[in-house]
Design a protein around this motif. Structure first.
Motif, mmCIF file in Angstrom:
data_model
loop_
_atom_site.group_PDB
_atom_site.id
_atom_site.type_symbol
_atom_site.label_atom_id
_atom_site.label_comp_id
_atom_site.label_asym_id
_atom_site.label_seq_id
_atom_site.Cartn_x
_atom_site.Cartn_y
_atom_site.Cartn_z
ATOM 1 N N VAL A 18 0.836 -1.205 0.000
ATOM 2 C CA VAL A 18 0.000 0.000 0.000
ATOM 3 C C VAL A 18 0.868 1.252 0.000
ATOM 4 O O VAL A 18 0.625 2.202 -0.756
ATOM 5 N N LEU A 19 1.907 1.256 0.815
ATOM 6 C CA LEU A 19 2.787 2.425 0.903
ATOM 7 C C LEU A 19 3.625 2.587 -0.370
ATOM 8 O O LEU A 19 3.866 3.701 -0.824
ATOM 9 N N ILE A 35 -2.548 5.812 -0.420
ATOM 10 C CA ILE A 35 -3.083 6.672 0.637
ATOM 11 C C ILE A 35 -3.319 8.068 0.071
ATOM 12 O O ILE A 35 -2.541 8.566 -0.726
ATOM 13 N N HIS A 36 -4.366 8.713 0.509
ATOM 14 C CA HIS A 36 -4.720 10.043 0.015
ATOM 15 C C HIS A 36 -4.013 11.152 0.794
ATOM 16 O O HIS A 36 -4.627 12.143 1.171
ATOM 17 N N ASP A 37 -2.725 10.996 1.021
ATOM 18 C CA ASP A 37 -1.934 12.012 1.724
ATOM 19 C C ASP A 37 -0.641 12.225 0.941
ATOM 20 O O ASP A 37 0.245 11.368 0.949
ATOM 21 N N GLU A 61 -7.213 5.109 7.537
ATOM 22 C CA GLU A 61 -7.252 4.683 6.134
ATOM 23 C C GLU A 61 -6.379 3.437 5.931
ATOM 24 O O GLU A 61 -6.776 2.499 5.227
ATOM 25 N N LEU A 62 -5.206 3.412 6.564
ATOM 26 C CA LEU A 62 -4.332 2.240 6.465
ATOM 27 C C LEU A 62 -5.004 1.012 7.077
ATOM 28 O O LEU A 62 -4.947 -0.087 6.524
ATOM 29 N N ARG A 63 -5.671 1.211 8.208
ATOM 30 C CA ARG A 63 -6.360 0.104 8.878
ATOM 31 C C ARG A 63 -7.463 -0.469 7.982
ATOM 32 O O ARG A 63 -7.622 -1.680 7.869
ATOM 33 N N ARG A 64 -8.218 0.422 7.356
ATOM 34 C CA ARG A 64 -9.292 -0.015 6.460
ATOM 35 C C ARG A 64 -8.721 -0.832 5.296
ATOM 36 O O ARG A 64 -9.247 -1.878 4.936
#
Length: 131
Positions: free
Chosen positions: A30-31, A36-38, A85-88
């Motif tokens: 994911v990273l 992520i929206h950041d 968001e990461l948890r989701r």
């Protein structure tokens, strides 16, 4: 049964290890993909060295380090800021019944390896090892 001198209790179960590794791989993916929206978080390359889970799998602590060691102070804060968001995403991609609460800490393993190498390079230590 002899107690492990490095831990207070028994080590992690196979289930904890398996889920921790699954979460580690998912977080890394994911990273790396920048899902992520950041934008502040997406501009960093972050290594997830290890994820340890609590025995009930409700808490997962990820040990992270920015690539090159730059921005260590910022990386934990940025990850914490995006934790929901990461948890989701972890819950969805891992297929876990309950997504664990994510915690983030700096991975100091590499620092300890460097210190160990420096120690083994000392003349006095080399003499002891050669004896």
């Amino acid at each position: 049964m002899a107690k492990n001198k490095f831990h207070d209790g028994p080590g992690p179960s196979q289930r904890q290890l398996r889920v921790g590794e699954l979460i580690r791989r998912t977080l890394s993916e994911v990273l790396a993909r920048g899902d992520i929206h950041d934008p502040d978080l997406n501009r960093l390359s972050i290594t997830v060295g290890e994820v340890r889970t609590s025995p009930d799998l409700k808490i997962a602590t990820a040990y992270v380090l920015p690539l090159g060691g730059q921005g260590q102070e910022d990386v934990v804060g940025l990850l914490a800021r995006n934790k929901s968001e990461l948890r989701r995403m972890v819950g969805k991609k891992c297929g876990l019944k309950y997504a664990p609460d994510l915690r983030f800490q700096l991975d100091e393993t590499y620092d300890r390896l460097d210190e160990t190498r420096r120690m083994f390079d000392q003349d006095a230590v080399r003499r002891d090892l050669d004896s």
